[in-house]
Every structure is written in C-alpha cells, then in structure tokens.
Design a protein around this motif. Structure first.
Motif, PDB file in Angstrom:
ATOM      1  N   UNK A 157      85.644  -3.090   4.672  1.00  0.00           N
ATOM      2  CA  UNK A 157      85.811  -1.886   4.119  1.00  0.00           C
ATOM      3  C   UNK A 157      85.853  -2.257   2.592  1.00  0.00           C
ATOM      4  N   UNK A 158      85.762  -1.104   1.792  1.00  0.00           N
ATOM      5  CA  UNK A 158      85.881  -1.482   0.174  1.00  0.00           C
ATOM      6  C   UNK A 158      87.049  -1.158  -0.736  1.00  0.00           C
ATOM      7  N   UNK A 159      87.714   0.045  -0.020  1.00  0.00           N
ATOM      8  CA  UNK A 159      88.774   0.479  -0.641  1.00  0.00           C
ATOM      9  C   UNK A 159      90.135   0.254   0.093  1.00  0.00           C
ATOM     10  N   UNK A 160      89.955  -0.160   1.193  1.00  0.00           N
ATOM     11  CA  UNK A 160      91.164  -0.290   2.199  1.00  0.00           C
ATOM     12  C   UNK A 160      91.981   0.872   2.571  1.00  0.00           C
ATOM     13  N   UNK A 161      91.192   1.800   2.848  1.00  0.00           N
ATOM     14  CA  UNK A 161      91.738   3.106   3.421  1.00  0.00           C
ATOM     15  C   UNK A 161      92.025   3.373   4.734  1.00  0.00           C
ATOM     16  N   UNK A 173     105.190 -14.385  22.959  1.00  0.00           N
ATOM     17  CA  UNK A 173     105.702 -13.856  24.284  1.00  0.00           C
ATOM     18  C   UNK A 173     104.563 -13.986  25.321  1.00  0.00           C
ATOM     19  N   UNK A 174     103.501 -14.142  24.854  1.00  0.00           N
ATOM     20  CA  UNK A 174     101.934 -14.390  25.870  1.00  0.00           C
ATOM     21  C   UNK A 174     101.855 -12.729  26.328  1.00  0.00           C
ATOM     22  N   UNK A 175     102.327 -11.692  25.708  1.00  0.00           N
ATOM     23  CA  UNK A 175     102.331 -10.308  26.364  1.00  0.00           C
ATOM     24  C   UNK A 175     101.351  -9.610  25.617  1.00  0.00           C
ATOM     25  N   UNK A 176     100.667  -8.604  26.015  1.00  0.00           N
ATOM     26  CA  UNK A 176      99.631  -7.879  25.229  1.00  0.00           C
ATOM     27  C   UNK A 176     100.522  -6.757  24.667  1.00  0.00           C
ATOM     28  N   UNK A 177      99.998  -6.560  23.356  1.00  0.00           N
ATOM     29  CA  UNK A 177     100.802  -5.516  22.572  1.00  0.00           C
ATOM     30  C   UNK A 177      99.798  -4.873  21.934  1.00  0.00           C
ATOM     31  N   UNK A 178     100.158  -3.637  21.513  1.00  0.00           N
ATOM     32  CA  UNK A 178      99.043  -2.558  20.713  1.00  0.00           C
ATOM     33  C   UNK A 178      99.499  -2.657  19.342  1.00  0.00           C
ATOM     34  N   UNK A 179      98.776  -2.879  18.279  1.00  0.00           N
ATOM     35  CA  UNK A 179      99.203  -3.309  16.833  1.00  0.00           C
ATOM     36  C   UNK A 179      98.038  -2.351  16.039  1.00  0.00           C
ATOM     37  N   UNK A 180      98.801  -1.930  14.957  1.00  0.00           N
ATOM     38  CA  UNK A 180      97.930  -1.390  13.844  1.00  0.00           C
ATOM     39  C   UNK A 180      97.951  -2.015  12.788  1.00  0.00           C
ATOM     40  N   UNK A 181      96.992  -2.206  11.912  1.00  0.00           N
ATOM     41  CA  UNK A 181      96.519  -3.130  11.070  1.00  0.00           C
ATOM     42  C   UNK A 181      95.658  -2.505  10.081  1.00  0.00           C
ATOM     43  N   UNK A 182      95.562  -2.762   8.655  1.00  0.00           N
ATOM     44  CA  UNK A 182      94.686  -2.407   7.495  1.00  0.00           C
ATOM     45  C   UNK A 182      93.394  -3.211   8.012  1.00  0.00           C
ATOM     46  N   UNK A 183      92.299  -2.688   8.347  1.00  0.00           N
ATOM     47  CA  UNK A 183      91.024  -3.303   8.555  1.00  0.00           C
ATOM     48  C   UNK A 183      90.655  -4.042   7.558  1.00  0.00           C
ATOM     49  N   UNK A 184      90.007  -5.400   7.628  1.00  0.00           N
ATOM     50  CA  UNK A 184      89.786  -6.262   6.520  1.00  0.00           C
ATOM     51  C   UNK A 184      88.855  -5.542   5.513  1.00  0.00           C
ATOM     52  N   UNK A 185      89.308  -6.183   4.374  1.00  0.00           N
ATOM     53  CA  UNK A 185      88.786  -5.522   3.094  1.00  0.00           C
ATOM     54  C   UNK A 185      87.820  -6.736   2.254  1.00  0.00           C
ATOM     55  N   UNK A 186      86.657  -6.085   1.676  1.00  0.00           N
ATOM     56  CA  UNK A 186      85.787  -7.093   0.884  1.00  0.00           C
ATOM     57  C   UNK A 186      86.620  -7.518  -0.241  1.00  0.00           C
ATOM     58  N   UNK A 187      86.628  -8.538  -0.761  1.00  0.00           N
ATOM     59  CA  UNK A 187      87.126  -8.880  -2.161  1.00  0.00           C
ATOM     60  C   UNK A 187      88.429  -8.447  -2.393  1.00  0.00           C
ATOM     61  N   UNK A 188      89.491  -8.493  -1.083  1.00  0.00           N
ATOM     62  CA  UNK A 188      90.918  -7.859  -1.490  1.00  0.00           C
ATOM     63  C   UNK A 188      91.655  -8.002  -2.684  1.00  0.00           C
ATOM     64  N   UNK A 189      91.403  -9.238  -3.380  1.00  0.00           N
ATOM     65  CA  UNK A 189      91.857  -9.412  -4.730  1.00  0.00           C
ATOM     66  C   UNK A 189      91.802  -8.464  -5.534  1.00  0.00           C
ATOM     67  N   UNK A 190      90.719  -7.725  -5.593  1.00  0.00           N
ATOM     68  CA  UNK A 190      90.480  -6.534  -6.626  1.00  0.00           C
ATOM     69  C   UNK A 190      90.234  -5.126  -6.120  1.00  0.00           C
ATOM     70  N   UNK A 191      90.958  -4.931  -4.866  1.00  0.00           N
ATOM     71  CA  UNK A 191      90.853  -3.816  -4.121  1.00  0.00           C
ATOM     72  C   UNK A 191      91.566  -2.615  -4.907  1.00  0.00           C
TER      73      UNK A 191
END
Length: 229
Positions: A157-161, A173-191
């Motif tokens: 993504x471009x703007x990290x929304x 733990x080796x166990x399955x977990x459901x996690x939320x995260x910000x999807x990868x951003x292009x050029x994150x240094x300047x987002x």
C-alpha cells in the motif's frame, strides 16, 4: 447604457446557470444519508466493547443467543451492504459519482463508504480517483480505497491506511494465533510525508494506535512467509 444592461443581464444569467448546475438533489441526498446510516449501523455495534447488560439487551432485541450475537450482526450488515451496493451502482449509472456538487457534504462521502465495504472496489476506483481530483470527494478517501485495492491484490500500500488480520504460528508457543497488523507499505520511510500531502491528520503510527495496533514495518515476503510478530 444598453451595453451595460446587456452585460449585467449576461452576468446574472451566467450566475443563475452556474447555480442551477450545482443545485443539490435533495431527494438523492436524503437517500444517500439513509444508506450511510445503514452502512455503519451494525459495524458500530460489532466494533463497540459491549458490556454484559448491552449484550443481553441486543440479544433480546435480535432474538439470538449472546454467543451468536456478533455473527448475527455481521450477517445483517452483509445483507445491508449487498443492498446498498446494488443501489449505489444504479445511482452511479444515472448520475456518475454523487459528489459535493450534487449532494453537498458530508453526503458526498456516502457512496465512497458503501463501495469501500464492497467487492467492486477495483471496478470503481478510477471513478473515485476522478471524483477526488475534481474536488467532489476528499482526496484522503481515494487514498484509503487505493490502499485497500493494493492490499486485496497483495501489493504494497502507499499511505498505510489498511490493516490485515491473518492466522500466524507463534514461534515461541508453536500455536496458531490470529493477529492484526498494518499491511506492508511501499517506501515506508516517507509514508508520513505522503499521508500529510494526501490530507491525513495522523501519522501511520498514530493511525495504527487508533486501530488498537502497534505499527511495525513488514515486507510482502515476511507476510508470505508468515513472519508476523
């Protein structure tokens, strides 16, 4: 004197014509306002941290058990979304994007939110982009839809929304977990520079916090390899 009168008449006529061109469609505005309420109705309930009393109350109102309440609310929202999208497509076919000139603000955002919650984002993304460039819709909303389209197509993504939820294996733990995260951003240094230019008032870190997340930089490769912490 006659020339001045003629000039004045042309000016008045021109102003009247412009005003007529931007006349608000009140019936459409009312319909879109109602659609926006429906778009948010069950989402708001699901996103709230419901206490026991409110859960009991809603379970009685919708005649479902407390364990089935969230699932039932999402079913109602899905049905509402389907109906909304169908009607929005009819409106767009007739009027084009129902923007500021046609339905004023903030009603000009209603169709955007309906489409943003749909499966036809890519179909209407060019229309949303044009509406934003024509000042019929805030540009940051187009940015949100563009980011969502990129995420759905497994691109940066471009703007990290956009945030994504996925099942990962906890390395400790080796166990399955459901996690939320910000999807990868292009050029994150300047987002954050891009976010400011697009009209966002929060940094990517602040936006993540608003969603209850801590912003971390991930690559598409890390997502593909299930390397989310």
């Amino acid at each position: 004197m006659k020339k001045q009168i003629l000039t004045g008449f042309i000016l008045i006529f021109s102003l009247s014509f412009v005003k007529a061109q931007h006349k608000i469609n009140k019936a459409l505005k009312h319909e879109l306002d109602s659609m926006y309420v429906l778009d948010q109705k069950y989402r708001i309930l699901v996103s709230e941290k419901l206490d026991s009393a409110k859960t009991d109350s809603l379970s009685k109102i919708y005649n479902v058990s407390k364990d089935q309440l969230v699932q039932h609310l999402w079913k109602l929202q899905t049905d509402a979304d389907s109906s909304n999208v169908k009607r929005i497509e009819e409106i767009i076919a007739k009027f084009g994007y129902p923007g500021r000139s046609l339905v004023d603000t903030p009603t000009n955002e209603a169709a955007f939110f309906v489409l943003q919650h749909s499966t036809v984002i890519d179909k209407y993304l060019p229309l949303i982009e044009k509406a934003a460039k024509d000042k019929e819709l805030p540009f940051h909303l187009y940015a949100m839809m563009k980011d969502r389209s990129l995420m759905y197509n497994k691109k940066e993504q471009i703007w990290g929304t956009q945030a994504k939820g996925m099942t990962i294996i906890n390395k400790k733990t080796g166990k399955a977990e459901f996690k939320f995260f910000i999807w990868p951003i292009a050029d994150p240094e300047h987002v954050n520079e891009r976010r400011k230019q697009a009209g966002f008032t929060q940094t990517v870190e602040e936006n993540a916090k608003r969603m209850g997340l801590t912003y971390k930089v991930y690559t598409l490769q890390q997502v593909q390899n299930n390397e989310i912490e």
